[in-house]
Design a protein around this motif. Sequence first.
Motif, PDB file in Angstrom:
ATOM      1  N   TRP A 149       0.851  -1.169   0.000  1.00 52.41           N
ATOM      2  CA  TRP A 149       0.000   0.000   0.000  1.00 52.41           C
ATOM      3  C   TRP A 149       0.892   1.225   0.000  1.00 52.41           C
ATOM      4  N   SER A 203       7.554  -0.944   7.162  1.00 52.64           N
ATOM      5  CA  SER A 203       6.630   0.190   7.283  1.00 52.64           C
ATOM      6  C   SER A 203       7.237   1.428   7.946  1.00 52.64           C
ATOM      7  N   THR A 204       8.287   1.283   8.737  1.00 54.65           N
ATOM      8  CA  THR A 204       8.900   2.471   9.331  1.00 54.65           C
ATOM      9  C   THR A 204       9.764   3.149   8.264  1.00 54.65           C
ATOM     10  N   ASP A 254       1.728   6.648   4.389  1.00 47.04           N
ATOM     11  CA  ASP A 254       0.740   5.566   4.521  1.00 47.04           C
ATOM     12  C   ASP A 254       1.226   4.242   3.924  1.00 47.04           C
ATOM     13  N   ALA A 255       2.536   4.178   3.618  1.00 49.52           N
ATOM     14  CA  ALA A 255       3.056   3.021   2.873  1.00 49.52           C
ATOM     15  C   ALA A 255       3.470   1.872   3.786  1.00 49.52           C
ATOM     16  N   SER A 256       3.204   0.675   3.314  1.00 52.98           N
ATOM     17  CA  SER A 256       3.763  -0.524   3.936  1.00 52.98           C
ATOM     18  C   SER A 256       3.806  -1.647   2.905  1.00 52.98           C
ATOM     19  N   ALA A 258       4.046  -6.081   3.045  1.00 52.05           N
ATOM     20  CA  ALA A 258       4.082  -7.265   3.910  1.00 52.05           C
ATOM     21  C   ALA A 258       3.892  -8.522   3.082  1.00 52.05           C
TER      22      ALA A 258
ATOM     23  N   LEU B 180      -3.100   1.774   8.258  1.00 56.80           N
ATOM     24  CA  LEU B 180      -2.287   2.978   8.456  1.00 56.80           C
ATOM     25  C   LEU B 180      -2.913   4.172   7.730  1.00 56.80           C
ATOM     26  N   SER B 181      -3.308   3.979   6.491  1.00 57.20           N
ATOM     27  CA  SER B 181      -3.900   5.093   5.734  1.00 57.20           C
ATOM     28  C   SER B 181      -5.233   5.519   6.359  1.00 57.20           C
ATOM     29  N   LEU B 184      -4.515   7.659   9.436  1.00 51.14           N
ATOM     30  CA  LEU B 184      -4.107   9.010   9.019  1.00 51.14           C
ATOM     31  C   LEU B 184      -5.342   9.814   8.610  1.00 51.14           C
ATOM     32  N   ARG B 190       1.368  10.426  11.665  1.00 50.45           N
ATOM     33  CA  ARG B 190       2.138   9.189  11.445  1.00 50.45           C
ATOM     34  C   ARG B 190       2.939   8.806  12.685  1.00 50.45           C
ATOM     35  N   LEU B 260      -2.634 -12.754   6.232  1.00 44.64           N
ATOM     36  CA  LEU B 260      -1.986 -11.636   6.902  1.00 44.64           C
ATOM     37  C   LEU B 260      -3.018 -10.850   7.706  1.00 44.64           C
TER      38      LEU B 260
END
Lengths: 268, 268
Positions: A149, A203-204, A254-256, A258, B180-181, B184, B190, B260
């Motif tokens: 994402w 994600s960090t 907002d990115a990750s 997995a 996460l998005s 936000l 964040r 997941l």
Amino acid sequence: MTSLKSTSVLHDVRTAENSAAYLLPKLQSMKESNPRLTLLDVGAGSGTISVSFAKLVPDGHVTGVDVNPNILPRARAAAEGAGVKNIDFHQGSVYKLPFDDETFDITFCHQVLIHIGTPWDALREMLRVTKRGGIVAAREGDYETECVWPELPELSKFHKFMAGLMSAGGGDPKAGRQLLSWALKAGAERSQITLSYSTSSYSTPSEKKVCSQGLCVPLRGGSLSEKALKFGLGTEDDFEAMAKAWEEWAERDDASLAMLQGEILVQK
Amino acid sequence: MTSLKSTSVLHDVRTAENSAAYLLPKLQSMKESNPRLTLLDVGAGSGTISVSFAKLVPDGHVTGVDVNPNILPRARAAAEGAGVKNIDFHQGSVYKLPFDDETFDITFCHQVLIHIGTPWDALREMLRVTKRGGIVAAREGDYETECVWPELPELSKFHKFMAGLMSAGGGDPKAGRQLLSWALKAGAERSQITLSYSTSSYSTPSEKKVCSQGLCVPLRGGSLSEKALKFGLGTEDDFEAMAKAWEEWAERDDASLAMLQGEILVQK
């Protein structure tokens, strides 16, 4: 022969702790009864996992093998840099390991079976070189479960590109979910096998930077672009567009990313 | 109003330990400075997670809310059966929680946001009822990452069927990767958010039995078939074929199912 311009940033951060946590409790209990454990790391690559295992068995010994002889100096340098002496590296194929039957207490591999055509033969060979009472362990990604994402269009292309690259190279992107069936096909009984699943994720900001760099380098003239050009899976412009998308991804709040990882322990 | 013939076997095995491990270290550290923690479980369903949280904060209090008033007696019975008294259950929507601003130390939900249309509004509402210095926590599956082996044709159909059912009900099967998005979008910074991923999986004989039963019951005249018939997503014969496939899957030695799970902790 594979290039050394591999996804090295991503590979070099691998340790026993972050890549083989599923194996560590078993290793610790085996070490209590035998501090002189012998481990074989199949497909050791740049050797960082092998080296961290060698630190965990200071009275034991770790052997790393890789099919690519050109990567062995890097693995040996990793051991030297860490001041680890109970380790050695050799050239060898997972299909024909250069060791006698029942040599090692623990034989493991990490992200190897996903890339090869008959992983059950590899597991059978790993079982052969493992002592009775020993353990064969494997952890393999299930690339089909990769979830990213935001859904930037070039990242969706990258997902298909990587799956195509694995398949073209003879591997199977759905490795993680098949580990159990492959171990059964290698001759293990169901009661000998423990299956688990874990995740790898980024994600960090620092994790995203490592991930993005680890993908951009091999896309920009490294191992991924070399192989993909060979298999006709895209042009250098395509790969550059994907690399740019990974850079954009790494900057997004907002990115990750997995993925599921399959894991098996086979008690011999 | 949803049926009570839900995926109850799967829901009733849920506890704080197996469903909210990502939240427990934070809860423990908060409990050390304040043993009288107040928790809100949003979408508490049959209440098993709420009850196990109430046991973890014996000097605190847990409130469970669910939009479906018909499930509240079951949740209360779960608390009574466990001898847990520091708990109560109320009817309430995640979009309009029946509580004042800054009421709870910890507000959490489990597999709720995946089913609703504007999950960021739900998270904003959860933040509203949480005290400053408190925590909002959510764990949601990413259904698109569901991976099953063996790939029986009816199980592939089931995967599409479930994704269609979630979408038809206004939810989003790709919830996990979007937490996460959504946080936000709910107004969190964040730096307030910790994202993690974990897995849910079924592979041992007992796990497969629970999973298979938990899917077969709602497929055979339960909540899944009711909703699917309403949305025109199949016939009772289709659902029976899928249920039979899950029974076959549960009997296979090489079978497993994994997915997941996205997890966020938002520090208010």
